[in-house]
Motif scaffolding. Structure first.
Motif, PDB file in Angstrom:
ATOM      1  N   GLU A 124       0.572  -1.338  -0.060  1.00 13.07           N
ATOM      2  CA  GLU A 124      -0.256   0.109  -0.117  1.00 13.07           C
ATOM      3  C   GLU A 124       1.187   1.217   0.508  1.00 13.07           C
ATOM      4  O   GLU A 124       0.606   2.377  -0.472  1.00 13.07           O
ATOM      5  N   ALA A 156      -3.546  12.990   9.139  1.00 13.57           N
ATOM      6  CA  ALA A 156      -4.658  13.077   9.611  1.00 13.57           C
ATOM      7  C   ALA A 156      -4.395  13.113  10.600  1.00 13.57           C
ATOM      8  O   ALA A 156      -5.866  13.506  11.518  1.00 13.57           O
ATOM      9  N   GLY A 170      -6.951  16.044  13.217  1.00 13.52           N
ATOM     10  CA  GLY A 170      -7.240  15.272  14.045  1.00 13.52           C
ATOM     11  C   GLY A 170      -7.260  15.992  15.469  1.00 13.52           C
ATOM     12  O   GLY A 170      -8.649  16.551  15.750  1.00 13.52           O
ATOM     13  N   GLY A 191      -8.622  11.411  14.468  1.00  9.51           N
ATOM     14  CA  GLY A 191      -8.670  11.895  12.939  1.00  9.51           C
ATOM     15  C   GLY A 191      -8.205  11.177  12.202  1.00  9.51           C
ATOM     16  O   GLY A 191      -9.156  11.257  10.914  1.00  9.51           O
ATOM     17  N   MET A 192      -7.300  10.182  12.247  1.00  3.97           N
ATOM     18  CA  MET A 192      -7.700   9.190  11.311  1.00  3.97           C
ATOM     19  C   MET A 192      -9.146   8.793  10.928  1.00  3.97           C
ATOM     20  O   MET A 192      -9.326   7.732  10.073  1.00  3.97           O
ATOM     21  N   PHE A 207     -11.000  10.778   9.247  1.00  4.41           N
ATOM     22  CA  PHE A 207     -10.102  11.148   7.608  1.00  4.41           C
ATOM     23  C   PHE A 207     -11.221   9.968   6.360  1.00  4.41           C
ATOM     24  O   PHE A 207     -11.394  10.625   5.532  1.00  4.41           O
ATOM     25  N   PHE A 231     -15.549  10.637   6.541  1.00  2.00           N
ATOM     26  CA  PHE A 231     -15.560  11.576   6.391  1.00  2.00           C
ATOM     27  C   PHE A 231     -14.779  12.261   4.456  1.00  2.00           C
ATOM     28  O   PHE A 231     -15.159  13.266   4.256  1.00  2.00           O
ATOM     29  N   GLN A 237     -11.869  11.775   3.486  1.00  2.28           N
ATOM     30  CA  GLN A 237     -10.548  12.852   2.976  1.00  2.28           C
ATOM     31  C   GLN A 237      -9.810  11.541   2.574  1.00  2.28           C
ATOM     32  O   GLN A 237      -8.240  11.943   1.777  1.00  2.28           O
ATOM     33  N   PHE A 238      -9.639  10.102   2.858  1.00  2.00           N
ATOM     34  CA  PHE A 238      -8.737   8.673   2.009  1.00  2.00           C
ATOM     35  C   PHE A 238      -8.991   8.922   0.449  1.00  2.00           C
ATOM     36  O   PHE A 238      -8.573   7.871   0.335  1.00  2.00           O
ATOM     37  N   ARG A 258      -9.251   8.297  -2.637  1.00  2.00           N
ATOM     38  CA  ARG A 258      -8.016   8.426  -3.680  1.00  2.00           C
ATOM     39  C   ARG A 258      -6.662   8.469  -3.454  1.00  2.00           C
ATOM     40  O   ARG A 258      -5.777   8.401  -3.722  1.00  2.00           O
ATOM     41  N   VAL A 259      -7.064   8.288  -1.933  1.00  2.00           N
ATOM     42  CA  VAL A 259      -5.707   8.349  -1.397  1.00  2.00           C
ATOM     43  C   VAL A 259      -4.987   6.970  -0.582  1.00  2.00           C
ATOM     44  O   VAL A 259      -4.505   6.973  -0.754  1.00  2.00           O
ATOM     45  N   VAL A 260      -6.008   7.288  -0.118  1.00  2.00           N
ATOM     46  CA  VAL A 260      -5.822   5.224   1.280  1.00  2.00           C
ATOM     47  C   VAL A 260      -7.043   4.071   0.715  1.00  2.00           C
ATOM     48  O   VAL A 260      -7.732   4.433   0.357  1.00  2.00           O
ATOM     49  N   GLU A 261      -5.639   3.335  -0.022  1.00  2.00           N
ATOM     50  CA  GLU A 261      -6.810   2.250  -0.220  1.00  2.00           C
ATOM     51  C   GLU A 261      -6.833   0.920   1.005  1.00  2.00           C
ATOM     52  O   GLU A 261      -7.492   0.319   1.571  1.00  2.00           O
ATOM     53  N   ASP A 262      -6.295   0.843   1.788  1.00  2.00           N
ATOM     54  CA  ASP A 262      -5.887  -0.383   2.747  1.00  2.00           C
ATOM     55  C   ASP A 262      -5.957  -0.075   3.811  1.00  2.00           C
ATOM     56  O   ASP A 262      -5.196   1.024   4.683  1.00  2.00           O
ATOM     57  N   GLY A 284      -5.190  -1.356   7.391  1.00  2.00           N
ATOM     58  CA  GLY A 284      -4.002  -2.096   7.702  1.00  2.00           C
ATOM     59  C   GLY A 284      -3.200  -0.506   8.266  1.00  2.00           C
ATOM     60  O   GLY A 284      -2.516  -0.427   9.091  1.00  2.00           O
ATOM     61  N   LEU A 285      -3.688   0.583   7.478  1.00  2.00           N
ATOM     62  CA  LEU A 285      -2.998   2.000   8.171  1.00  2.00           C
ATOM     63  C   LEU A 285      -2.880   2.242   9.923  1.00  2.00           C
ATOM     64  O   LEU A 285      -2.376   2.498   9.892  1.00  2.00           O
ATOM     65  N   HIS A 289      -1.900   0.307  11.939  1.00  2.00           N
ATOM     66  CA  HIS A 289      -0.207   0.724  12.562  1.00  2.00           C
ATOM     67  C   HIS A 289      -0.366   1.750  12.767  1.00  2.00           C
ATOM     68  O   HIS A 289       0.531   2.111  13.596  1.00  2.00           O
ATOM     69  N   ALA A 290      -1.361   3.182  12.727  1.00  2.00           N
ATOM     70  CA  ALA A 290      -0.828   4.382  13.213  1.00  2.00           C
ATOM     71  C   ALA A 290      -1.102   4.195  14.891  1.00  2.00           C
ATOM     72  O   ALA A 290      -0.745   4.602  15.354  1.00  2.00           O
TER      73      ALA A 290
END
Lengths: 232, 232
Positions: free
Chosen positions: A166, A191, A195, B195-196, B199, B202, B204-205, B207-211, B214-215, B218-219
């Motif tokens: 990813e 993000a 937040g 915040g994660m 995003f 709402f 914000q992810f 077209r940016v984050v797919e997984d 997983g992200l 990790h965060a």
DNA sequence: TGTACATCAGTGAACGCGCGTTCACTGATGTAC
DNA sequence: TGTACATCAGTGAACGCGCGTTCACTGATGTAC
């Protein structure tokens, strides 16, 4: 010919701007849900149907405001970064400048912030026109980190194997040239930055945090750390 | 006497619950702005004025939904923590369990999430009744970190001197017994966690984050690190 | 430069809609004697 | 156990409001000859 177009054309540009300005003012006063074509027209001394010469529907007006808001916060971030760079500030200081500019813009334009980073307006779905402007702040952060990494190789943030594909994909999509570890950390940091601002603006810090500026600055520094920007 | 109150009283409880359920359903379908007493009444086969026997105004109904939402997400967090603890999980794993429960609840109840963590509903200001329920998730995080610190002294997160007084105050207010360094880090981590989720929810992810799962995981692990919870 | 026609900004009335809230009422449930 | 009265859930009509959008129109601005 193209510069001195007729009075009609100049009037059109001016009225369009006046409508957006008034709409922005109502947005600031009441929030997106209360934004109505009729109220804008009333305030402008026009009849509500006249607005349809400029915006085919309320949603189009909303879209214009959203694009403007993204451009406004994006420009603020870019200005802050450019100013810090002109001062010869190192990447970390430029990162912090962007963060502070982002928060300041949000505090100065709370309803515009809510419009773009808050809950989606019900029944409205953002068209693709908003994608470009929406990424300006993020791109500014990416640019700062990129220069830091091009200057000298730095310790990479940790990245679990499961997230690597990813991270590679995201890097290719919008952060070409960065190590995937950094791209992933950047997205997370971005993000988390929002937040912090959202919690402050949307009232979650009421009765909890008082020194919000101090806490934010501290957090922004930690986030810089998180993407690998050196402490000094 | 108090258990077997009359049919009137039992009916009142049931109808009140039915109104809230229906309102929640409409909230899920359309969002808070579109929630109307008339629509709820219509759906329930009542006349709109009848609802005033149960809620003195639309705002009171909204408040009830907000309190319920806070309680719902709070209970989910507490359940997840309790289950992990019952499995003998160490503090870090319990922290992660809370984070995952928070995100899962948000994905399952997007409009309720938006109601409590998104932009404030225009013209509505939350009364004090919401303060207690609003802090349940945060308190669960605090409790986990507290047990970790009571068990064995751990490396403290950094805290700038300028932020120490605020950190001390916050500790006294709602995190008695923790080192101030940890309290400050906890508040930041909590805001960043939301915040994660915001995003993701709402848009914000897009077209940016797919997984996103997983992200997020990790965060959440990084955030555990940030409050001083040991990696293993 | 002057005239005939086309364009288009803005008007005013109307359509149909949904909203929160009030109020006098009816009829069933509960209470006191 | 039976009756008289009080309580209260739910009704139906109404008030006053604001909204987005359409439509036929008027009159000023612009264009072509």
């Amino acid at each position: 010919m193209s510069t001195v177009r007729g009075a009609r054309e100049r009037a059109r540009i001016e009225v369009t701007a006046a409508i957006k300005d008034e709409a922005r003012r109502m947005l600031a006063a009441e929030g997106a849900a209360k934004l109505s074509l009729r109220a804008v027209a009333r305030e402008l001394g026009m009849v509500s149907s006249a607005l349809y010469r400029y915006f085919p529907s309320r949603d189009e007006l909303l879209t214009a405001l959203i694009v403007d808001a993204y451009d406004s916060v994006g420009a603020a971030a870019e200005r802050a970064e450019a100013a810090a760079r002109a001062d010869g500030a190192p990447p970390r200081a430029r990162w912090l400048a962007i963060c502070e500019a982002f928060r300041s813009w949000a505090l100065a334009h709370p309803h515009e912030y809510a419009l773009i980073y808050g809950s989606p307006v019900p029944g409205y779905s953002a068209p693709l026109d908003t994608v470009g402007p929406a990424s300006r702040v993020g791109n500014t952060l990416i640019a700062v980190v990129r220069t830091a990494y091009e200057g000298r190789g730095l310790a990479l943030p940790p990245l679990p194997d499961s997230l690597r594909p990813e991270a590679v994909r995201m890097t290719a999509d919008f952060a070409e040239g960065l190590p995937p570890e950094v791209t992933a950390a950047l997205v997370v940091a971005w993000a988390q930055l929002a937040g912090m601002v959202s919690f402050e603006l949307f009232g979650q810090f009421n009765r909890v945090v008082e020194d919000r500026a101090g806490l934010f600055t501290h957090a922004a520094g930690q986030l810089a750390q998180g993407v690998g920007l050196p402490a000094v």
